[in-house]
Design a protein around this motif. Structure first.
Motif: not given
Length: 225
Positions: A3-4, A47-48, A52-54, A117-121
């Motif tokens: 996922v990452f 998770t996101i 983002f924190g990283k 931009i739309l993204v379906d994860p």
């Protein structure tokens, strides 16, 4: 880790579609955080946020920090539209993760018009692939959720099988149909294929029909039932 990696692959696109003058990069997120389908959204946001924190701890993207703006649509398409308008007009998001399957389709034309931009994860199938160039998916195919289960049931002889799916939501039905199609192709047509209503909690009648039909396994496509 998988996922990452999928989210990290989005960063070049994020950098491309954001104005170079922005001090931070607002990234939108639309999906269920409350209601019956919250299980889909809560872990996604966590998770996101971790990713983002990283990235932000290492200076962000081009010196700009990522800011996640999450909007709860309770997995309802009408609320997806409201969330989209807010993210674009108020927060200035040009890149939005969309968890709600039906919402993704409802937003496709607006995204093309607004160049967002739309993204379906979570989902990826032929219907999503047929949408315009502003809609992307970075998940395993939706079809595989049904076909893999069907193949496993045949392999392990958990037959005959029954299939139940949540009505009123395109994602569970699409997945259930792929499971059914795969079973049929493998010569193991399901003895039960039926939908159930959102909020259902008593499945004794379904279990009774399964026993009567001799079903040895149940494919149930919904959320937290």
């Amino acid at each position: 880790m998988y996922v990452f990696r999928r989210i990290f692959l989005m960063f070049p696109i994020i950098a491309f579609c954001i104005s170079a003058s922005a001090d931070e990069i607002p990234i939108g997120w639309i999906g269920p955080l409350t209601g019956n389908s919250a299980v889909l959204g809560v872990d996604s946001v966590k998770t996101i946020s971790m990713v983002f924190g990283k990235v932000n701890s290492k200076g962000g993207i081009g010196g700009r920090k990522l800011r996640l703006v999450a909007e709860d649509d309770q997995y309802q398409t009408a609320k997806s539209l409201t969330a989209y308008r807010k993210l674009v007009a108020v927060d200035g998001a040009r890149f939005i993760f969309v968890i709600t399957y039906g919402g993704l389709f409802a937003l496709a034309d607006a995204a093309e018009r607004d160049k967002v931009i739309l993204v379906d994860p979570l989902d990826c199938d032929e219907k999503i692939a047929a949408l315009n160039k502003y809609v992307l998916c970075v998940a395993k195919t939706t079809e595989s959720l049904g076909t893999i289960a069907a193949e496993r049931a045949v392999r392990d002889n958990h037959l005959p099988a029954a299939i139940a799916y949540l009505e009123g939501d395109p994602f569970p039905k699409v997945t259930a149909e792929h499971a059914k199609d795969r079973l049929v192709k493998l010569g193991a047509e399901p003895v039960i294929f039926e939908g159930y209503q959102s909020g259902a909690s008593d499945f004794r009648a379904l279990i009774g029909r399964m026993k009567k039909a001799g079903a040895k396994s149940l494919f149930m496509y919904g959320y937290d039932e």
